[in-house]
Design a protein around this motif. Structure first.
Motif, short mmCIF file in Angstrom:
data_model
loop_
_atom_site.label_atom_id
_atom_site.label_comp_id
_atom_site.label_asym_id
_atom_site.label_seq_id
_atom_site.Cartn_x
_atom_site.Cartn_y
_atom_site.Cartn_z
N LEU A 31 0.85 -1.18 0.00
CA LEU A 31 0.00 0.00 0.00
C LEU A 31 0.89 1.24 0.00
N THR A 32 0.49 2.26 -0.72
CA THR A 32 1.21 3.53 -0.67
C THR A 32 0.52 4.40 0.37
N LEU A 33 1.24 4.65 1.46
CA LEU A 33 0.64 5.41 2.56
C LEU A 33 1.51 6.63 2.88
N ARG B 9 -9.18 8.14 3.76
CA ARG B 9 -8.19 7.73 2.75
C ARG B 9 -7.79 6.27 2.93
N LYS C 206 -10.28 3.85 1.52
CA LYS C 206 -10.19 3.69 0.06
C LYS C 206 -9.08 2.71 -0.33
N LYS C 207 -8.05 2.62 0.54
CA LYS C 207 -6.90 1.79 0.19
C LYS C 207 -7.03 0.36 0.71
#
Ligand code: CA
Length: 220
Positions: A148-150, A196, A199-200
């Motif tokens: 995941l891009t966090l 956010r 959504k991920k």
């Protein structure tokens, strides 16, 4: 997760703050025993890195006062070389671990991860919840093996929820554990981070608990 760093040597304090922030922690710094005692007594920190030789109140006294007041957060003490008696006194005063100066940042980070996960009842450096895995060593989260891009704050929120999965976590808890004390805190931003993250993550993983906050659960 929020760490209180207590160190009066400015260069080392700055290195600790930098290393811990890069590893995804919110960091508060105190440079004397009196401020340290107050912060550890009033702020909900997840762990403390405590130097023992401090101005105004020594580290052992600070630690004894916290423990006498029922403060149970994990404490890692920093001791000078060849001072075995300091380690003994520190452990007897309620320290959970120690490191001798000079130390490597990687070792400090590994010891803190271990203290924090033990305090929240987790045995491994990798926490998982259904398809979601959080690797606390790399500050990385994956879903079904996909990274995941966090942002750093999204990571902090997710890490706190993962350490407390299945529990209702209030917005105040999240604010207090993802920001350092001097940060301009705004509890509305927590809602933004949660939106956010939702959504991920797979649908349904972050439940809203009415009147209480949020709960991370395994998706149905
Ligand atoms: Ca010192």
């Amino acid at each position: 997760m929020r760490i209180l760093v207590v160190e009066d040597e400015p260069t080392l304090a700055a290195q600790l703050a930098e290393g811990l922030s890069s590893a995804g922690y919110a960091v508060d710094v105190a440079d004397n025993g009196v401020d340290a005692h107050f912060m550890g007594d009033t702020e909900p920190v997840d762990a403390v890195v405590l130097d023992l030789g401090l101005p105004r109140m020594d580290g052992i006294t600070v630690l004894k006062k916290w423990r006498a007041a029922g403060r149970t957060m994990p404490v890692l003490i920093l001791t000078a070389r060849d001072t075995w008696h300091e380690k003994v006194a520190g452990i007897d005063a309620g320290a959970d671990d120690y490191l001798t100066k000079p130390f490597h940042m990687e070792e400090l980070l590994a010891r803190l991860r271990a203290l924090i996960r033990r305090a929240s009842g987790h045995a491994s450096a990798e926490l998982s919840c259904g398809p979601l895995t959080l690797d606390t060593r790399a500050s990385r989260a994956t879903v079904d093996g996909q990274a995941l891009t966090l942002t750093s704050h999204e990571y902090r929120v997710l890490a706190y929820l993962m350490h407390h999965q299945g529990e209702a976590v209030s917005r105040t808890d999240l604010v207090e554990h993802i920001y350092a004390q001097d940060f301009d805190r705004d509890s509305n931003t927590v809602e933004v981070f949660i939106a956010r993250l939702r959504k991920k993550l797979p649908p349904g993983m972050i439940e809203t608990v009415r009147g209480l906050g949020y709960r991370l659960v395994t998706p149905q």
